[in-house]
Design a protein around this motif. Structure first.
Motif, PDB file in Angstrom:
ATOM      1  N   THR A  69      11.777  10.964 -38.819  1.00  0.00           N
ATOM      2  CA  THR A  69      11.620  10.349 -37.493  1.00  0.00           C
ATOM      3  C   THR A  69      11.986   8.871 -37.544  1.00  0.00           C
ATOM      4  OG1 THR A  69       9.890  11.912 -36.887  1.00  0.00           O
ATOM      5  CG2 THR A  69       9.957   9.821 -35.671  1.00  0.00           C
ATOM      6  N   VAL A  70      11.432   8.160 -38.517  1.00  0.00           N
ATOM      7  CA  VAL A  70      11.669   6.725 -38.638  1.00  0.00           C
ATOM      8  C   VAL A  70      13.140   6.452 -38.965  1.00  0.00           C
ATOM      9  CG1 VAL A  70      11.111   4.677 -40.020  1.00  0.00           C
ATOM     10  CG2 VAL A  70       9.279   6.167 -39.170  1.00  0.00           C
ATOM     11  N   ALA A  71      13.715   7.227 -39.872  1.00  0.00           N
ATOM     12  CA  ALA A  71      15.120   7.023 -40.241  1.00  0.00           C
ATOM     13  C   ALA A  71      16.039   7.203 -39.032  1.00  0.00           C
ATOM     14  CB  ALA A  71      15.518   7.982 -41.365  1.00  0.00           C
ATOM     15  N   ARG A  72      15.784   8.231 -38.234  1.00  0.00           N
ATOM     16  CA  ARG A  72      16.601   8.447 -37.028  1.00  0.00           C
ATOM     17  C   ARG A  72      16.514   7.246 -36.085  1.00  0.00           C
ATOM     18  NH1 ARG A  72      18.216  13.899 -36.392  1.00  0.00           N
ATOM     19  NH2 ARG A  72      16.856  15.386 -37.418  1.00  0.00           N
ATOM     20  N   ARG A  73      15.310   6.740 -35.893  1.00  0.00           N
ATOM     21  CA  ARG A  73      15.113   5.625 -34.963  1.00  0.00           C
ATOM     22  C   ARG A  73      15.723   4.327 -35.500  1.00  0.00           C
ATOM     23  NH1 ARG A  73       9.212   6.191 -32.090  1.00  0.00           N
ATOM     24  NH2 ARG A  73       9.457   8.341 -31.402  1.00  0.00           N
ATOM     25  N   ILE A  74      15.611   4.093 -36.788  1.00  0.00           N
ATOM     26  CA  ILE A  74      16.237   2.903 -37.378  1.00  0.00           C
ATOM     27  C   ILE A  74      17.746   2.990 -37.212  1.00  0.00           C
ATOM     28  CG2 ILE A  74      16.722   1.677 -39.536  1.00  0.00           C
ATOM     29  CD1 ILE A  74      13.867   2.468 -40.433  1.00  0.00           C
ATOM     30  N   ALA A  75      18.298   4.150 -37.499  1.00  0.00           N
ATOM     31  CA  ALA A  75      19.747   4.336 -37.356  1.00  0.00           C
ATOM     32  C   ALA A  75      20.189   4.047 -35.924  1.00  0.00           C
ATOM     33  CB  ALA A  75      20.135   5.753 -37.778  1.00  0.00           C
ATOM     34  N   THR A  76      19.445   4.552 -34.962  1.00  0.00           N
ATOM     35  CA  THR A  76      19.769   4.305 -33.561  1.00  0.00           C
ATOM     36  C   THR A  76      19.713   2.822 -33.239  1.00  0.00           C
ATOM     37  OG1 THR A  76      18.976   6.490 -32.903  1.00  0.00           O
ATOM     38  CG2 THR A  76      19.072   4.799 -31.182  1.00  0.00           C
ATOM     39  N   ARG A  77      18.653   2.163 -33.677  1.00  0.00           N
ATOM     40  CA  ARG A  77      18.487   0.723 -33.387  1.00  0.00           C
ATOM     41  C   ARG A  77      19.593  -0.108 -34.018  1.00  0.00           C
ATOM     42  NH1 ARG A  77      12.662  -0.899 -32.915  1.00  0.00           N
ATOM     43  NH2 ARG A  77      13.375  -3.018 -33.339  1.00  0.00           N
ATOM     44  N   LEU A  78      20.060   0.296 -35.196  1.00  0.00           N
ATOM     45  CA  LEU A  78      21.093  -0.475 -35.894  1.00  0.00           C
ATOM     46  C   LEU A  78      22.515   0.002 -35.575  1.00  0.00           C
ATOM     47  CD1 LEU A  78      19.457  -0.865 -39.437  1.00  0.00           C
ATOM     48  CD2 LEU A  78      19.575  -2.568 -37.584  1.00  0.00           C
ATOM     49  N   GLY A  79      22.632   1.068 -34.797  1.00  0.00           N
ATOM     50  CA  GLY A  79      23.952   1.610 -34.474  1.00  0.00           C
ATOM     51  C   GLY A  79      24.621   2.240 -35.687  1.00  0.00           C
ATOM     52  N   LEU A  80      23.816   2.860 -36.554  1.00  0.00           N
ATOM     53  CA  LEU A  80      24.322   3.475 -37.780  1.00  0.00           C
ATOM     54  C   LEU A  80      24.097   4.981 -37.743  1.00  0.00           C
ATOM     55  CD1 LEU A  80      22.765   0.933 -40.322  1.00  0.00           C
ATOM     56  CD2 LEU A  80      25.165   1.064 -39.595  1.00  0.00           C
ATOM     57  N   ALA A 109      25.932   7.911 -52.850  1.00  0.00           N
ATOM     58  CA  ALA A 109      27.310   7.489 -53.120  1.00  0.00           C
ATOM     59  C   ALA A 109      28.166   7.431 -51.863  1.00  0.00           C
ATOM     60  CB  ALA A 109      27.949   8.438 -54.133  1.00  0.00           C
ATOM     61  N   GLU A 110      27.879   8.281 -50.875  1.00  0.00           N
ATOM     62  CA  GLU A 110      28.763   8.433 -49.716  1.00  0.00           C
ATOM     63  C   GLU A 110      28.271   7.799 -48.423  1.00  0.00           C
ATOM     64  OE1 GLU A 110      30.427  12.916 -50.812  1.00  0.00           O
ATOM     65  OE2 GLU A 110      29.195  12.612 -49.035  1.00  0.00           O
ATOM     66  N   HIS A 111      26.971   7.642 -48.285  1.00  0.00           N
ATOM     67  CA  HIS A 111      26.398   7.296 -46.974  1.00  0.00           C
ATOM     68  C   HIS A 111      26.155   5.798 -46.848  1.00  0.00           C
ATOM     69  CE1 HIS A 111      24.438   8.145 -43.216  1.00  0.00           C
ATOM     70  NE2 HIS A 111      23.341   7.524 -43.602  1.00  0.00           N
ATOM     71  N   ASP A 112      26.559   5.233 -45.718  1.00  0.00           N
ATOM     72  CA  ASP A 112      26.371   3.793 -45.498  1.00  0.00           C
ATOM     73  C   ASP A 112      25.443   3.504 -44.314  1.00  0.00           C
ATOM     74  OD1 ASP A 112      28.031   4.528 -43.424  1.00  0.00           O
ATOM     75  OD2 ASP A 112      29.556   3.021 -43.841  1.00  0.00           O
ATOM     76  N   GLY A 113      24.676   4.509 -43.911  1.00  0.00           N
ATOM     77  CA  GLY A 113      23.737   4.333 -42.803  1.00  0.00           C
ATOM     78  C   GLY A 113      22.304   4.318 -43.297  1.00  0.00           C
ATOM     79  N   VAL A 114      21.453   5.098 -42.629  1.00  0.00           N
ATOM     80  CA  VAL A 114      20.040   5.185 -42.955  1.00  0.00           C
ATOM     81  C   VAL A 114      19.779   6.562 -43.566  1.00  0.00           C
ATOM     82  CG1 VAL A 114      17.695   5.086 -42.029  1.00  0.00           C
ATOM     83  CG2 VAL A 114      19.496   3.628 -41.051  1.00  0.00           C
ATOM     84  N   LEU A 115      19.126   6.574 -44.719  1.00  0.00           N
ATOM     85  CA  LEU A 115      18.942   7.805 -45.480  1.00  0.00           C
ATOM     86  C   LEU A 115      17.463   8.110 -45.661  1.00  0.00           C
ATOM     87  CD1 LEU A 115      20.211  10.073 -47.228  1.00  0.00           C
ATOM     88  CD2 LEU A 115      20.175   8.444 -49.154  1.00  0.00           C
ATOM     89  N   ALA A 116      17.070   9.336 -45.328  1.00  0.00           N
ATOM     90  CA  ALA A 116      15.716   9.827 -45.590  1.00  0.00           C
ATOM     91  C   ALA A 116      15.802  10.863 -46.697  1.00  0.00           C
ATOM     92  CB  ALA A 116      15.123  10.461 -44.333  1.00  0.00           C
ATOM     93  N   LEU A 117      14.932  10.735 -47.692  1.00  0.00           N
ATOM     94  CA  LEU A 117      14.897  11.703 -48.784  1.00  0.00           C
ATOM     95  C   LEU A 117      13.729  12.655 -48.598  1.00  0.00           C
ATOM     96  CD1 LEU A 117      15.579   9.574 -51.993  1.00  0.00           C
ATOM     97  CD2 LEU A 117      17.197  10.522 -50.343  1.00  0.00           C
ATOM     98  N   GLY A 118      13.891  13.860 -49.114  1.00  0.00           N
ATOM     99  CA  GLY A 118      12.787  14.801 -49.121  1.00  0.00           C
ATOM    100  C   GLY A 118      11.645  14.235 -49.951  1.00  0.00           C
ATOM    101  N   GLY A 119      10.434  14.653 -49.642  1.00  0.00           N
ATOM    102  CA  GLY A 119       9.259  14.109 -50.291  1.00  0.00           C
ATOM    103  C   GLY A 119       9.247  14.237 -51.805  1.00  0.00           C
TER     104      GLY A 119
END
Length: 170
Positions: A17-28, A70-80
């Motif tokens: 949830t937080v990662a999605r919202r951060i990505a939206t706020r930063l345009g990532l 290695a590939e992603h330049d946005g916001v990343l959420a990892l499994g617990g």
């Protein structure tokens, strides 16, 4: 290429949830390694656990984490459980990682009796306590910052993580 921020923490901490919202706020763009594993296999994390076992899932997860870092330049959420891998923890040390920490009461309240969390079947409180006792030091090991989420709603956690990102950039 490197993610702007990587979120780690236990089930119920709000990583996705937080990662999605951060990505939206930063345009990532947003990415979640559990979703990457599901897309790769064409099945849910829960079904992978049931059909192939935790060890098989952890191997898939370790590869998903390495690929995403290695590939992603946005916001990343990892499994617990991503921090259980020595290889993943070594890779995470090179990134801005924020540990979304949560106390037992808040975590149990958030995950409830969610059947989509295979490691929390049965006595949720007991399972969560064992999981947190084992994983908390691993989350702390890889984290540059920790945000205690217990008394914050998702928007508050987003604001705090964004503040930490700006602090790092200053």
């Amino acid at each position: 290429m490197s993610p702007v921020v990587v979120l780690v923490g236990p089930p119920g901490a709000g990583k996705t949830t937080v990662a999605r919202r951060i990505a939206t706020r930063l345009g990532l763009t947003f990415r979640d390694t559990d979703l990457d594993v599901e897309e790769l296999t064409g099945t849910s994390v829960q079904d992978i656990f049931v059909e192939h076992g935790e060890q098989h899932f952890r191997a898939l997860e370790e590869q998903a984490v390495a690929t995403a870092l290695a590939e992603h330049d946005g916001v990343l959420a990892l499994g617990g459980g991503a921090v259980l891998s020595d290889a993943s923890r070594a890779l995470l040390r090179e990134h801005r990682v924020v540990f979304l920490d949560t106390g037992m009461a808040a975590a149990v309240a958030r995950v409830g009796l969610n059947g989509n969390r295979p490691l929390l079947l049965g006595n949720v409180r007991s399972q969560m306590k064992g999981l947190m006792d084992h994983r908390r030091p691993l989350y702390a090991e890889v984290a540059r910052h920790t945000v205690l989420t217990d008394d914050l709603d998702a928007a508050g956690v987003v604001d705090e993580v964004l503040r930490l990102i700006e602090q790092d950039r200053a």
